[in-house]
Design an enzyme around this catalytic site. Structure first.
Site, PDB file in Angstrom:
ATOM      1  N   ARG A  51       0.796  -1.223   0.000  1.00  0.00           N
ATOM      2  CA  ARG A  51       0.000   0.000   0.000  1.00  0.00           C
ATOM      3  C   ARG A  51       0.830   1.275   0.000  1.00  0.00           C
ATOM      4  O   ARG A  51       0.598   2.186  -0.785  1.00  0.00           O
ATOM      5  CB  ARG A  51      -0.907   0.080   1.246  1.00  0.00           C
ATOM      6  CG  ARG A  51      -2.272  -0.476   1.075  1.00  0.00           C
ATOM      7  CD  ARG A  51      -2.734  -1.031   2.390  1.00  0.00           C
ATOM      8  NE  ARG A  51      -1.796  -2.058   2.779  1.00  0.00           N
ATOM      9  CZ  ARG A  51      -1.891  -3.318   2.381  1.00  0.00           C
ATOM     10  NH1 ARG A  51      -2.880  -3.706   1.653  1.00  0.00           N
ATOM     11  NH2 ARG A  51      -0.982  -4.204   2.745  1.00  0.00           N
ATOM     12  N   LYS A  80      25.767  -3.021  -0.800  1.00  0.00           N
ATOM     13  CA  LYS A  80      27.227  -2.930  -0.917  1.00  0.00           C
ATOM     14  C   LYS A  80      27.829  -2.177   0.252  1.00  0.00           C
ATOM     15  O   LYS A  80      29.031  -1.952   0.300  1.00  0.00           O
ATOM     16  CB  LYS A  80      27.596  -2.189  -2.207  1.00  0.00           C
ATOM     17  CG  LYS A  80      27.116  -2.840  -3.488  1.00  0.00           C
ATOM     18  CD  LYS A  80      27.552  -1.944  -4.651  1.00  0.00           C
ATOM     19  CE  LYS A  80      27.018  -2.458  -5.968  1.00  0.00           C
ATOM     20  NZ  LYS A  80      27.254  -1.465  -7.041  1.00  0.00           N
ATOM     21  N   ARG A 101      11.187   4.090   3.313  1.00  0.00           N
ATOM     22  CA  ARG A 101      10.855   3.133   4.379  1.00  0.00           C
ATOM     23  C   ARG A 101      12.117   2.379   4.739  1.00  0.00           C
ATOM     24  O   ARG A 101      12.875   1.958   3.858  1.00  0.00           O
ATOM     25  CB  ARG A 101       9.783   2.160   3.919  1.00  0.00           C
ATOM     26  CG  ARG A 101       9.597   1.000   4.883  1.00  0.00           C
ATOM     27  CD  ARG A 101       8.384   0.176   4.589  1.00  0.00           C
ATOM     28  NE  ARG A 101       7.177   0.923   4.898  1.00  0.00           N
ATOM     29  CZ  ARG A 101       5.956   0.399   4.867  1.00  0.00           C
ATOM     30  NH1 ARG A 101       5.790  -0.870   4.541  1.00  0.00           N
ATOM     31  NH2 ARG A 101       4.903   1.129   5.162  1.00  0.00           N
ATOM     32  N   HIS A 129       5.000   6.214  11.508  1.00  0.00           N
ATOM     33  CA  HIS A 129       4.504   6.032  10.132  1.00  0.00           C
ATOM     34  C   HIS A 129       3.515   7.174   9.830  1.00  0.00           C
ATOM     35  O   HIS A 129       2.311   6.969   9.751  1.00  0.00           O
ATOM     36  CB  HIS A 129       3.833   4.667  10.028  1.00  0.00           C
ATOM     37  CG  HIS A 129       3.555   4.196   8.632  1.00  0.00           C
ATOM     38  ND1 HIS A 129       3.638   5.012   7.515  1.00  0.00           N
ATOM     39  CD2 HIS A 129       3.178   2.971   8.173  1.00  0.00           C
ATOM     40  CE1 HIS A 129       3.312   4.306   6.438  1.00  0.00           C
ATOM     41  NE2 HIS A 129       3.042   3.062   6.806  1.00  0.00           N
TER      42      HIS A 129
END
Ligand code: NCD
Length: 304
Positions: A51, A80, A101, A129
């Site tokens: 979502r 890396k 995120r 969030h």
């Protein structure tokens, strides 16, 4: 240049203005279809998402902009050993705004301190969030017509559930809001949320294990998934995963105008039998996320 890392960075006036923009987008989508022409959104997702990432992308496309990015850490240079700070500096050369995120709490904040373009926290570990909260607020506004005088039950994983922490921070600024915090003992709300948010704002709250006992007084029931990926061992997860399963029977004593929310993804916490109940709002909530992300992108890019 402004980022969004924590929902409290937005004043109540700004939240109202984002909601007004989102409602106007719903009414007049064509008015917005070229607002971000020539602009690029970079989605940097170091953790799984359906979502949040796709609604950010849909939001940018519906504003006439473009999208680039990656959806797993393993396909980016972090595999890396590149630092979040360096990644943010680099992406600033390629895009106009970042949605990030990350499994580490604070990573989007570090990115925002190094980027020269706005950074939006699209979920940082078990912490915050804020754009899910924007989706939640628009849902509450459309369903309840107000933010004041609401009794909100938050149920499930209140310890690791970042959506819960951000929603509490946002709703604690309104008058007459009361929280019923429903969770197993081990997954209670972190003490920093109690001291820094609930106690500081003088918010009334109770903690309980009993979902059915709390049901009759709730105006909103916000169910959450047990956050498997944050557990230290599988055994604890297996023991706690089915702590709460909302089904039609448990809703028998609920208010007729209860609003049932869930940030999704759902695992087992809400029986699919509840989906046809008119009080179920979770799929609309996901749609509202797209409109609020459109409004947020416009605001952070300074587009009227
Ligand atoms: C939430 C998240 O990522 O924190 N999902 C979402 O963004 N809608 C909730 C969850 O994963 O349980």
């Amino acid at each position: 240049m402004r980022s969004l890392i924590d929902i409290k960075e937005l004043s109540l006036k700004e939240l109202d203005s984002l909601i007004d923009t989102a409602l106007d987008i719903i009414e007049n989508p064509q008015k917005y279809s070229e607002k971000c022409k020539g602009k690029k959104l970079a989605t940097l997702f170091f953790e799984p998402s359906t979502r949040t990432r796709l609604s950010f992308e849909a939001a940018m496309y519906e504003l006439g902009g473009n999208v680039l990015g990656f959806s797993e850490a393993s396909s980016s240079s972090s595999a890396k050993g590149e630092s979040v700070a360096d990644t943010a500096k680099m992406i600033s050369c390629y895009a106009d705004i970042i949605a990030m995120r990350h499994p580490k709490e604070g990573a989007p904040l570090v990115a925002s301190m190094n980027a020269t373009i706005p950074v939006v926290n699209a979920g940082d570990g078990g912490h915050n969030h804020p754009t899910q909260t924007l989706a939640d607020l628009l849902t509450i506004k459309r369903k309840k017509g107000r933010f004041n005088n609401l009794t909100i039950g938050l149920c499930g994983d209140l310890k690791f559930g970042r959506t819960v922490h951000s929603l509490i921070a946002a709703m604690s600024r309104y008058e007459g809001v009361k929280f019923v915090l429903i969770s197993p003992e081990e997954l209670r709300i972190p003490s920093y949320v109690k001291t820094d948010v609930l106690d500081k704002c003088g918010i009334e709250y109770v903690e309980t294990k009993d979902l059915c006992g709390a049901m009759p007084e709730l105006d909103i029931l916000y169910m959450t998934r047990i956050q498997k990926e944050r557990f230290f061992n599988e055994e604890d997860y297996l023991r706690l995963k089915d702590s709460y399963i909302l089904d039609p029977q448990k809703l028998e004593n609920a208010k007729k105008d209860l609003c049932i929310m869930h940030p999704l993804p759902r695992v087992n916490e809400i029986s699919v039998k509840v989906d046809s109940d008119p009080r179920a709002c979770y799929f609309e909530q996901a749609l509202n996320g797209k409109y609020m992300r459109m409004a947020l992108i416009l605001m952070l890019l300074g587009i009227k």
